[in-house]
Write a protein that holds these residues in place. Structure first.
Motif, PDB file in Angstrom:
ATOM      1  N   LEU A 103       0.834  -1.200   0.000  1.00  0.00           N
ATOM      2  CA  LEU A 103       0.000   0.000   0.000  1.00  0.00           C
ATOM      3  C   LEU A 103       0.872   1.255   0.000  1.00  0.00           C
ATOM      4  CD1 LEU A 103      -2.780   1.324   0.005  1.00  0.00           C
ATOM      5  CD2 LEU A 103      -2.696   1.260   2.519  1.00  0.00           C
ATOM      6  N   LEU A 104       1.892   1.282   0.839  1.00  0.00           N
ATOM      7  CA  LEU A 104       2.771   2.450   0.874  1.00  0.00           C
ATOM      8  C   LEU A 104       3.446   2.668  -0.480  1.00  0.00           C
ATOM      9  CD1 LEU A 104       4.368   2.004   4.416  1.00  0.00           C
ATOM     10  CD2 LEU A 104       2.641   3.683   3.724  1.00  0.00           C
TER      11      LEU A 104
ATOM     12  N   PHE B 265      -2.466  -2.923  -7.541  1.00  0.00           N
ATOM     13  CA  PHE B 265      -1.554  -2.430  -6.514  1.00  0.00           C
ATOM     14  C   PHE B 265      -0.089  -2.496  -6.940  1.00  0.00           C
ATOM     15  CE2 PHE B 265      -5.405  -3.131  -4.085  1.00  0.00           C
ATOM     16  CZ  PHE B 265      -5.429  -2.008  -3.257  1.00  0.00           C
ATOM     17  N   GLY B 266       0.178  -2.936  -8.162  1.00  0.00           N
ATOM     18  CA  GLY B 266       1.560  -3.000  -8.642  1.00  0.00           C
ATOM     19  C   GLY B 266       2.405  -4.032  -7.928  1.00  0.00           C
ATOM     20  N   ILE B 267       1.773  -5.163  -7.586  1.00  0.00           N
ATOM     21  CA  ILE B 267       2.471  -6.224  -6.837  1.00  0.00           C
ATOM     22  C   ILE B 267       3.134  -7.164  -7.841  1.00  0.00           C
ATOM     23  CG2 ILE B 267       2.162  -8.204  -5.305  1.00  0.00           C
ATOM     24  CD1 ILE B 267      -0.392  -6.700  -4.261  1.00  0.00           C
ATOM     25  N   ARG B 268       4.376  -7.464  -7.593  1.00  0.00           N
ATOM     26  CA  ARG B 268       5.096  -8.446  -8.420  1.00  0.00           C
ATOM     27  C   ARG B 268       5.864  -9.392  -7.576  1.00  0.00           C
ATOM     28  NH1 ARG B 268       1.726  -8.390 -11.296  1.00  0.00           N
ATOM     29  NH2 ARG B 268       1.312  -6.660 -12.594  1.00  0.00           N
TER      30      ARG B 268
ATOM     31  N   ALA C 122      -8.117 -15.525 -10.937  1.00  0.00           N
ATOM     32  CA  ALA C 122      -8.286 -14.341 -11.785  1.00  0.00           C
ATOM     33  C   ALA C 122      -8.239 -13.067 -10.944  1.00  0.00           C
ATOM     34  CB  ALA C 122      -9.605 -14.429 -12.550  1.00  0.00           C
ATOM     35  N   TRP C 123      -8.845 -13.098  -9.788  1.00  0.00           N
ATOM     36  CA  TRP C 123      -8.848 -11.952  -8.878  1.00  0.00           C
ATOM     37  C   TRP C 123      -7.435 -11.615  -8.415  1.00  0.00           C
ATOM     38  CZ3 TRP C 123      -7.552 -12.750  -3.645  1.00  0.00           C
ATOM     39  CH2 TRP C 123      -7.751 -11.664  -2.791  1.00  0.00           C
ATOM     40  N   ILE C 124      -6.625 -12.619  -8.100  1.00  0.00           N
ATOM     41  CA  ILE C 124      -5.242 -12.376  -7.685  1.00  0.00           C
ATOM     42  C   ILE C 124      -4.541 -11.518  -8.732  1.00  0.00           C
ATOM     43  CG2 ILE C 124      -2.971 -13.451  -7.319  1.00  0.00           C
ATOM     44  CD1 ILE C 124      -4.493 -15.817  -5.985  1.00  0.00           C
ATOM     45  N   GLY C 125      -4.698 -11.869  -9.997  1.00  0.00           N
ATOM     46  CA  GLY C 125      -4.083 -11.085 -11.061  1.00  0.00           C
ATOM     47  C   GLY C 125      -4.581  -9.652 -11.091  1.00  0.00           C
ATOM     48  N   ARG C 126      -5.887  -9.464 -10.908  1.00  0.00           N
ATOM     49  CA  ARG C 126      -6.449  -8.105 -10.898  1.00  0.00           C
ATOM     50  C   ARG C 126      -5.889  -7.282  -9.742  1.00  0.00           C
ATOM     51  NH1 ARG C 126     -11.079 -11.038 -12.181  1.00  0.00           N
ATOM     52  NH2 ARG C 126     -11.922 -10.922 -10.056  1.00  0.00           N
ATOM     53  N   VAL C 127      -5.809  -7.899  -8.570  1.00  0.00           N
ATOM     54  CA  VAL C 127      -5.311  -7.173  -7.399  1.00  0.00           C
ATOM     55  C   VAL C 127      -3.827  -6.851  -7.571  1.00  0.00           C
ATOM     56  CG1 VAL C 127      -4.991  -7.227  -4.895  1.00  0.00           C
ATOM     57  CG2 VAL C 127      -7.053  -8.230  -5.899  1.00  0.00           C
TER      58      VAL C 127
END
Length: 194
Positions: free
Chosen positions: A19-20, A191-194, A182-187
């Motif tokens: 989030l930060l 949030f720019g998570i990799r 599919a939701w994991i990919g959207r989230v």
């Protein structure tokens, strides 16, 4: 400067970091290995008497703990907390559920298997059953919509993705939960998570 004490292996710590990062906040991350005993040191207990990560020290020196409380603090005034009262309440419903009905099973099994090296046959069966029940509840909710609360990503999605995305490390096969996958990919995208 804002300081975050966190263990990079912890989903509870990562969701604060994500989030930060997404909000573009400057902060100092202090890697805090919870398995080393450092969170039981007098210095750490002075910051957080519960001896848990994540712990945040705000710019003015006040401290804040509990990952979802931290998310709420930094999420104020962002699109990740819905403006609509009902959608906001649903977000909080999912946040509370995450800590009571998801994390104690998915995260605990993942910890025991991936970090503590416990054999699968030694994991308490009830933990596996409850973990699958949590994933099934999420699957049902996400089969009906793209997000857990409202029309876009919220703190609930961020909180729940942290351990759901690594559930396979606890031998939870996500193949049975296509809406969750599919939701994991959207989230992750939101949030720019990799």
């Amino acid at each position: 400067m804002l300081t975050v004490y966190g263990d990079i292996r912890s989903g509870n710590c990562l969701k604060v970091k994500w989030l930060l990062d997404r909000l573009g906040r400057d902060y100092r991350w202090i890697e805090t290995d919870v398995m080393s005993g450092v969170t039981r040191s007098p210095e750490f207990l002075a910051l957080n008497p519960a001896g848990q990560t994540p712990t945040v020290v705000l710019e003015d020196g006040r401290t804040l703990a509990q990952s979802n409380a931290i998310l709420g603090y930094f999420g104020e005034g962002t699109p990740f907390i819905p403006a609509d009262a009902y959608d906001r309440a649903r977000m909080y419903e999912w946040l509370f559920w995450e800590q009571y009905s998801h994390e104690p099973y998915i995260a605990v099994v993942r910890f025991q298997r991936a970090l503590a090296g416990k054999r699968a046959d030694l994991i308490e069966p009830r933990l596996i059953e409850r973990g699958h029940a949590a994933l099934a509840r999420m699957e049902a909710a996400l089969a009906a919509g793209d997000w857990l609360a409202g029309d876009g990503p919220t703190l609930a999605d961020l909180a729940l993705v942290a351990y759901t995305r690594v559930a396979p490390e606890g031998d939870f096969d996500l193949g049975a939960y296509p809406a969750v996958v599919a939701w994991i990919g959207r989230v992750e995208d939101a949030f720019g998570i990799r």
